[in-house]
Design a protein around this motif. Structure first.
Motif, short mmCIF file in Angstrom:
data_model
loop_
_atom_site.label_atom_id
_atom_site.label_comp_id
_atom_site.label_asym_id
_atom_site.label_seq_id
_atom_site.Cartn_x
_atom_site.Cartn_y
_atom_site.Cartn_z
N VAL A 221 0.84 -1.19 0.00
CA VAL A 221 0.00 0.00 0.00
C VAL A 221 0.88 1.25 0.00
CG1 VAL A 221 -1.75 1.28 1.27
CG2 VAL A 221 -1.87 -1.21 1.16
N LEU B 27 2.62 1.72 -3.43
CA LEU B 27 1.71 2.24 -4.45
C LEU B 27 1.44 3.73 -4.22
CD1 LEU B 27 -0.84 -0.69 -4.77
CD2 LEU B 27 0.95 -0.04 -6.37
N ARG B 28 1.28 4.06 -2.94
CA ARG B 28 0.98 5.46 -2.61
C ARG B 28 2.15 6.34 -3.06
NH1 ARG B 28 0.40 5.80 3.32
NH2 ARG B 28 -1.47 4.56 2.94
N THR C 75 -2.64 1.41 -12.28
CA THR C 75 -4.08 1.40 -12.08
C THR C 75 -4.54 0.01 -11.65
OG1 THR C 75 -3.97 2.50 -14.18
CG2 THR C 75 -6.11 2.43 -13.11
N ILE D 187 -3.48 -0.68 -8.08
CA ILE D 187 -4.20 0.14 -7.11
C ILE D 187 -5.62 -0.38 -6.95
CG2 ILE D 187 -5.20 2.43 -6.77
CD1 ILE D 187 -2.52 3.52 -7.89
N ASN D 188 -6.23 -0.74 -8.04
CA ASN D 188 -7.58 -1.32 -7.96
C ASN D 188 -7.60 -2.59 -7.13
OD1 ASN D 188 -9.05 0.56 -9.40
ND2 ASN D 188 -8.42 -0.32 -11.36
N ALA E 32 -5.36 -3.64 -4.94
CA ALA E 32 -5.02 -3.40 -3.54
C ALA E 32 -6.21 -2.82 -2.80
CB ALA E 32 -3.81 -2.47 -3.45
N GLN E 33 -6.91 -1.93 -3.48
CA GLN E 33 -8.05 -1.34 -2.81
C GLN E 33 -9.12 -2.39 -2.51
OE1 GLN E 33 -10.38 1.54 -4.94
NE2 GLN E 33 -10.69 2.70 -3.06
#
Lengths: 827, 599
Positions: free
Chosen positions: B302, B305-306, B343, B346-347, B349-350
């Motif tokens: 996380v 990615l951030r 993208t 991130i998708n 991981a979210q």
């Protein structure tokens, strides 16, 4: 100079020299080539001889019995057999490429003999030959063409597939003057093509049809094709030798002989000279100039080879071939070419003469070529001492020459060692270097094995770095066949001694041979030594060693082999057992397994099967109602079986409880008229009752199974939450002080998302930390913090703060991430 | 992006292994001239998708079908079956053929077994009288590269098969695959095995070498490419797969399930507009970002990615506000190319955080920790009892129950019977079969000896306090504080062999074995390696020694990550390649044990 004596034996034909060194003095005695039919195999193969039955028998001088005798090229007798075959006169015989002797008798039977004069088999050319005798035949590498009394032509294109084909009928009225065959591999049609000298022309006959060639050329008396079938040499009725292309379109040589009498033999020597043999005289005709004449006072046979002709007489074997250029350049009279000077230099060097250095100086620029020539010339020599001298000259020159492929001396030495070994009179295979290269080492080794020269074959394979497996394998099998009288143990030991030479050799194959030779015991002893289970096990099965096969298969870890053995055993023995096994495999029913477990005393396994069967009964759609009784019975039986041993008391009781549960569920289905109970768990049954509002039944089930308070509270709370009966839930909480506290109530409400309902119970939670977490779950941060601080549990406090902040931040972080990524549209 | 992974960075030539398999498969298709219907065993289709594109199959005239109980419907006159050698699949083939004959259809049938034909299967065909109608062949796919450091033996081997049913077929296949590998890489001189199945594989491997020796002198391979083979049976460590994996890839598998290097989820999660559609996301090292993050603890992913997103945003603002040189622009555009990857992850991981942020998740991790610590028996017992009462999903309960049983060397008789009965009451009496299987496998049993888990845990330092997940210095980061037992063993096996560990190994199930093979006595076994002169030399010439670690039975992504971590450590003198039968997680592993009475 030494060179002179070498060149003295050469004959000049046009611009080339020819020589015919003697290979052997024939070891045989009293073999008269004129009184025998002789078949000589090319590539220095064996010679077969049998008394010619067209000649009168000399009583007293020779045996009345006809014997087929086999000799090596050096004339050593290797095998003989009495010829008693029916079928009339022997029309012809010849060696095939794999050295079997094919003999054709008048009635068209083909007898195949091995090099050991053993009859390998027979086959017939067909009805036509039986009715009309074979009068003439012509062999080539692996086939034969025959002509019958009725002038029909038949061919066997390949002895490996013994089948005769009829060639096109060419309406002959008399036997052709002469005949030649274009081998399938060189023929345009791809099949056998035969050239026939008929009348004043030549016919080309194949399976499909006839073609007339060379009309008006005049009757041809003799005809022979060059090795690759591109040229044909023929002898005309008026005594001319013609060499033409095999389609008779081009003429290369037209030489008028002194005699119009056709020669006894006509043969190609290499591809640029033709030999004609009449009694006493052998004439070699080249493209130009005077032919060479050799005088023979005894009969000879010409044996064409790829690079010359071997000449067999009653007493000697010679090899007539063209003197190679390298040899000419060294030994040619008066030659001052670099190779000759190099050779000369060595002689000076040996005599410690300073001229050696002078010679070398003279040729320093062309030293590599000189060395090459010496090596090359050595390869053509049959005389070992000359080979040695030439190679010494080469290595002497090599010492002064830096750029030279040094391997070539070593390679040639290797080949010469092999050749000298097989040329030995005891072996009698006088191969030339070219013949050896064409034949290939592995075929040579196979021929040696075939002739039972195993030791030499083994040494050669080792020397050449070829696999020794072939040799050892053949030796072993031969040994087994030849040792009928030797006891198993002794034989085994001598076999193993040799087999161990070769790693990875297939003991199973040897064992299979032993088994085929009727020595099963030996076979089973041998197969023990086979390391590859996949080869060992099938053989063990075939010799009836099932038990040992099963042991080995299990050890190997290859389950496929285990199956192989099992199937074999089942197939072979007890048909009933087999049927059961098949049934098991087919239906996967429990019967077979049950019997098996019963027989091995695993009662609990039987019980599990019964239990499973009962479960499956329920799944059969048509038997839904009626299967109930049998199901209970099966489960009770299982329970009893479990009870047989102390270790399975738990299972026994579980089965009992299952039966009880089924009965209760059936009752419930009947009373509620809803088929939703059977085969659910106790918990589910209770829940269903509660959901249906049947609290009495729920309580009854609870009592029957002595369901704990803990379970009861969790179950009922969640069941009531499912039907959203919040009043009932509240009533339930007031029934008595819940023995496990109010957590089930809180969780049931939280899970259902009923914040208000949850708040009724959260304050009742006795443990402040539990309370804190409950508040946290419904998002009441302040209350959660209060409760947490009350609990004085700093860790909890920290965690809650973390989870709140993280949740908020966590989600917002991802929102911002997404925003930032919205410029994706730009790209 | 293709599902077929890029293998260029592999420490041994894996491309060759794959190419060989590809060629073999395509040759099978090419040798059968003309149009044909290729009927694939569904369990093989995953493996095939790692091998060839389906378009390539179609180019060779093949129309694709899956083999099911239903007879195949096709217009083609040639039918090619490509199946694992399983007797039950033979029935399906028979039914298709019988169906055709009853309709008077005459087709040419070809049957290719993967990886080899078996008597038991051919027997079924013979019984059904279709044996003569089939042209039978083999597609000898024993091994397939899953990624540049992972080889799969393509075995649907379940723990149940080995531990409960005693079927050894898979062991032979694994040994065969390793032996095949040796033909191109040379005989592996050092073998270390632990556990029953592993020892059996080592045993069969030795046997294969005597049966069909890899001839080192003739093949011109002077030295073996692989120095050591470590074989580890899953039964040795059933703790690790029961714990929730905390690496990125591991978590994806835990929550979403990874199949043949890809995960399938709702397209909406991946930011796609089409509702209800499924999106397939390939997960292998060809995806650079995934390659970077797959083995990290999810917490760190996380952050990574951030960070990346922030730096990109910065670049973006710079580009729009200040003037840039062309080369700077170029760099920026290059970075933009990684946008789709960004993208995607991130998708993903979210989506994962929606699971991990729940308090129940934290609670569960807490409990796993408590179980592994094995210091608070009563808390664990109460928790599991409560889960049973609440009828939580069975495999979740079993994961903890198994942990409970193993860490206590079995349960006291009273509790053993009590929990078993509670389980039957919650989930139904048919689970007597589940309990039976688990007991036979030794996963859930009655206590009969003093516990040794504490000794093992201490000796191997399985619990590590203060694990730094961001800059880890130990494999324990994959479970945020617990170092997987299996990988600790591998660590020791590589470093010093079994000798130093003998006492501990005796406490773990199955025999241990350590052998030298193939007359390589002259080669030092590097018994005492790390930090020795040798290792630095090795690094200097750019090639490190190779160790092949093979898991007999399933392996988790977290364990693979831990191995990668080991391999990437600086003091490490070895590259690791991992051989697996299949990837498992606690759920998939336990599912095989759950009662099959319903099937």
């Amino acid at each position: 100079m030494a060179g002179v004596s070498v060149a003295a034996e050469w004959q000049l034909l046009y611009n080339r020299y020819y020589r015919k060194p003697e290979l052997y003095q024939m070891e045989w005695k009293q073999v008269d080539l004129t009184r025998n039919k002789i078949a000589c195999a090319p590539f220095a193969g064996p010679i077969a001889a049998i008394r010619d039955d067209a000649k009168i028998v000399h009583l007293y001088a020779e045996s009345a019995l006809r014997k087929l005798r086999i000799f090596t090229s050096s004339g050593r007798l290797t095998a003989e057999a009495v010829w008693r075959n029916p079928g009339g006169r022997l029309v012809g015989m010849s060696w095939t490429d794999d050295l079997t002797l094919a003999c054709i008798t008048q009635d068209g039977t083909v007898y195949s003999y091995s090099v050991h004069a053993k009859l390998l088999g027979t086959f017939s050319l067909g009805r036509e030959c039986f009715d009309n005798s074979v009068v003439d035949c012509l062999f080539w590498g692996n086939g034969v063409v025959c002509i019958t009394e009725a002038f029909e032509m038949l061919a066997v294109p390949d002895f490996k597939a013994p089948r005769a084909v009829k060639l096109a009928d060419c309406g002959l009225e008399e036997l052709p003057h002469c005949m030649a065959v274009i081998e399938p591999q060189y023929a345009k049609s791809g099949g056998v093509e035969v050239l026939l000298g008929i009348g004043d022309h030549v016919l080309l006959v194949d399976e499909g049809g006839i073609q007339t060639l060379a009309a008006g050329i005049g009757p041809l008396q003799k005809m022979v094709l060059s090795r690759k079938g591109e040229f044909v040499a023929s002898f005309t009725h008026d005594g001319r030798l013609l060499v033409m292309s095999s389609d008779f379109s081009k003429e290369f040589i037209d030489y008028t002989c002194e005699s119009a009498l056709p020669p006894d033999q006509l043969a190609w020597c290499g591809s640029d000279a033709v030999l004609l043999y009449w009694e006493d005289i052998l004439l070699m005709v080249g493209p130009h100039d005077e032919p060479v004449r050799y005088i023979y006072d005894e009969p000879i046979i010409l044996i064409p080879e790829c690079d010359g002709v071997r000449i067999l007489s009653n007493t000697t074997m010679e090899f007539l071939h063209r003197v190679p250029d390298s040899t000419v350049s060294i030994f040619g009279i008066g030659s001052i070419s670099p190779p000759a000077l190099l050779y000369d230099a060595l002689e000076h060097f040996d005599r410690r003469s300073a001229k050696a250095a002078e010679n070398l100086k003279l040729i320093c620029s062309s030293l590599p070529e000189a060395v090459e020539s010496c090596i090359d010339a050595a390869g053509y020599e049959f005389d070992i001492s000359l080979q040695r001298t030439l190679l010494r000259a080469a290595s002497y020159g090599q010492a002064f020459s830096s750029h030279f492929r040094r391997d070539s001396v070593r390679e040639l030495c290797q080949m010469l060692r092999v050749l000298n070994a097989v040329r030995d009179v005891n072996i009698g295979i006088p191969l030339s270097l070219q013949q050896y290269k064409l034949l290939t080492p592995s075929v040579l080794i196979n021929r040696l094995i075939n002739a039972h020269k195993h030791l030499l074959a083994l040494r050669l394979s080792e020397y050449l770095g070829l696999s020794q497996e072939v040799v050892i394998m053949h030796w072993t099998c031969t040994k087994i066949s030849a040792s009928a009288m030797i006891p198993d143990a002794t034989l085994l030991q001598s076999l193993l001694d040799k087999l161990k030479i070769c790693k990875g050799i297939s003991y199973a194959a040897v064992a299979a041979h032993a088994d085929k030779s009727g020595r099963r015991k030996l076979a089973s002893m041998l197969v023990e030594h086979e390391p590859r289970s996949s080869k060992q096990i099938p053989l063990l099965l075939s010799i009836g060693e099932e038990h040992s096969a099963l042991v080995k298969a299990t050890e190997s870890g290859d389950t496929d082999l285990v199956y192989l053995v099992m199937f074999h055993i089942w197939k072979k023995t007890r048909p009933l057992a087999r049927d059961l096994f098949i049934k098991y495999a087919r239906c996967y029913k429990h019967e077979f397994l049950k019997d098996f477990f019963l027989s091995t005393g695993q009662l609990q396994e039987v019980a599990y099967l019964l239990w499973k069967e009962s479960w499956e009964l329920a799944k059969e759609p048509r038997a839904k109602g009626s299967s109930f009784g049998p199901r209970i019975k099966l489960i009770e039986k299982a329970s009893n079986l479990f009870a047989e041993s102390r270790e399975h008391m738990f299972e026994s009781k579980a089965a009992e409880e299952h039966a009880k549960l089924l009965r209760i569920q059936r009752e419930l289905e009947i009373t509620t008229k809803q088929a939703i109970f059977l085969d659910s768990s106790v918990s589910d049954t209770i829940r269903t009752c509660i959901v249906l509002g049947n609290h009495r039944a729920a309580n009854k089930v609870r009592a029957e199974f002595k369901v704990s308070d803990k379970r009861w509270y969790w179950l009922k709370c969640f069941a009531l939450a499912t039907i959203q009966d919040w009043d009932a839930l509240e009533k339930f909480s007031r029934e008595k002080r819940p023995p496990i506290g109010y957590r089930p109530f809180v969780e049931a409400c939280v899970d259902a998302g009923e914040k208000a309902e949850a708040l009724k119970y959260i304050p009742k939670l006795s443990d402040p930390s539990e309370r804190a977490e409950a508040y946290a779950k419904i998002g009441m941060a302040k209350e959660a913090a209060d409760a947490a601080s009350q609990s004085k549990d700093s860790e909890l406090l920290a965690r809650l703060r973390e989870s709140f902040s993280q949740n908020a931040r966590g989600s917002s972080i991802f929102d911002t991430l997404r925003d930032r990524l919205s410029f994706q549209a730009l790209s | 992006m293709s599902q077929i992974p890029n293998l260029e960075n592999a420490p041994i030539n894996l491309t060759e292994i794959r190419t060989r398999a590809q060629t073999e498969l395509l040759n099978i298709l090419r040798d059968i001239k003309g149009d044909k219907c290729l009927v694939i065993d569904p369990k093989l289709s995953g493996a095939l998708s790692l091998l060839v594109q389906s378009s390539e199959l179609k180019e060779n005239g093949a129309e694709l079908r899956h083999l099911t109980a239903e007879p195949i419907q096709t217009e083609r006159t040639k039918v090619v079956f490509l199946v694992r050698a399983q007797p039950d699949l033979m029935r399906f083939i028979c039914s298709t053929i019988h169906n055709d004959t009853s309709k008077g259809l005459h087709r040419e049938y070809y049957l290719y077994f993967v990886p080899r034909r078996l008597v038991s299967c051919e027997n079924v065909l013979a019984e059904e009288k279709v044996r003569e109608l089939l042209n039978i062949g083999e597609f000898s796919l024993y091994m397939l590269p899953l990624d540049e450091d992972v080889l799969s033996f393509e075995l649907d081997l379940t723990e149940k098969e080995c531990l409960v049913e005693g079927d050894e077929t898979a062991f032979w296949n694994i040994a065969k695959a390793i032996h095949n590998l040796e033909f191109s890489c040379g005989v592996i001189p050092n073998v270390r095995a632990k556990g029953k199945g592993a020892a059996r594989v080592a045993d069969i491997l030795t046997r294969m070498q005597t049966e069909e020796p890899v001839n080192t002198s003739n093949m011109g391979i002077p030295l073996p490419e692989i120095n050591t083979l470590v074989l580890l049976d899953r039964e040795v460590d059933m703790i690790t797969p029961m714990l929730t994996q905390l690496t990125y890839e591991g978590l994806i598998d835990e929550f979403l399930g990874v199949k043949n290097g890809a995960v399938e989820l709702d397209a909406s999660i991946m930011g796609n507009q089409q509702e209800g559609k499924k999106a397939k996301v390939p997960l292998n090292s060809s995806d650079k970002l995934f390659r970077e993050t797959r083995d990290l603890n999810f917490e760190v992913v996380v952050q990574v990615l951030r960070q990346k997103a922030t730096s990109m945003k910065q670049d973006y603002t710079e580009i729009s506000t200040t003037t840039q040189t062309v080369s700077e622009l170029k760099d920026f555009v290059k970075k933009l190319n990684s946008l789709p990857e960004m993208t995607r992850h991130i998708n993903l991981a979210q989506h994962l955080t929606t699971f991990t942020s729940k308090s129940i998740f934290a609670e569960r991790l807490d409990m796993e920790q408590t179980l592994v610590e094995a210091q608070s028996y009563d808390i664990c017992f109460d928790y599991i009892e409560e889960l049973l009462c609440k009828q939580e999903p069975l495999e979740k309960v079993l994961r903890l129950l198994i942990l409970f049983s193993i860490t206590n060397s079995g349960l006291p008789k009273k509790h053993f019977d009590y929990l078993r009965r509670e389980l039957l009451i919650s989930y139904g009496p048919e689970h007597i079969n589940t309990l039976d299987s688990l007991e036979k496998a030794g996963l859930l049993r009655k206590q009969d000896s003093r516990g040794n888990w504490l000794t093992i845990k201490r000796a191997l330092q399985l619990l590590v306090e203060d694990t730094d997940t961001t800059n880890p210095n130990d494999i324990s980061y994959v479970f945020s504080g617990y170092a997987p037992l299996s990988i600790r063993l591998v660590q020791h096996a590589i470093r010093s062999g079994w000798r130093s560990l003998e006492e501990i190994l005796k406490l773990l199930p199955g025999p241990q074995l350590e052998t030298k093979r193939g007359g390589f006595s002259s080669i030092p076994s590097y018994d005492t390696l790390p930090g020795s002169l040798n290792s630095s030399e090795k690094l200097a010439n750019g090639r490190r020694d190779l160790v092949l670690v093979v898991f007999v039975g399933g392996v988790t992504f977290a364990e693979i990550s831990a191995l990668r971590f080991l391999s990437s450590q600086e003091g490490m003198a070895y590259d690791l390649i991992i051989g697996i039968t299949k990837v498992v997680n606690g759920r998939t592993l336990i599912e095989t044990f759950i009662s099959d009475w319903d099937k």
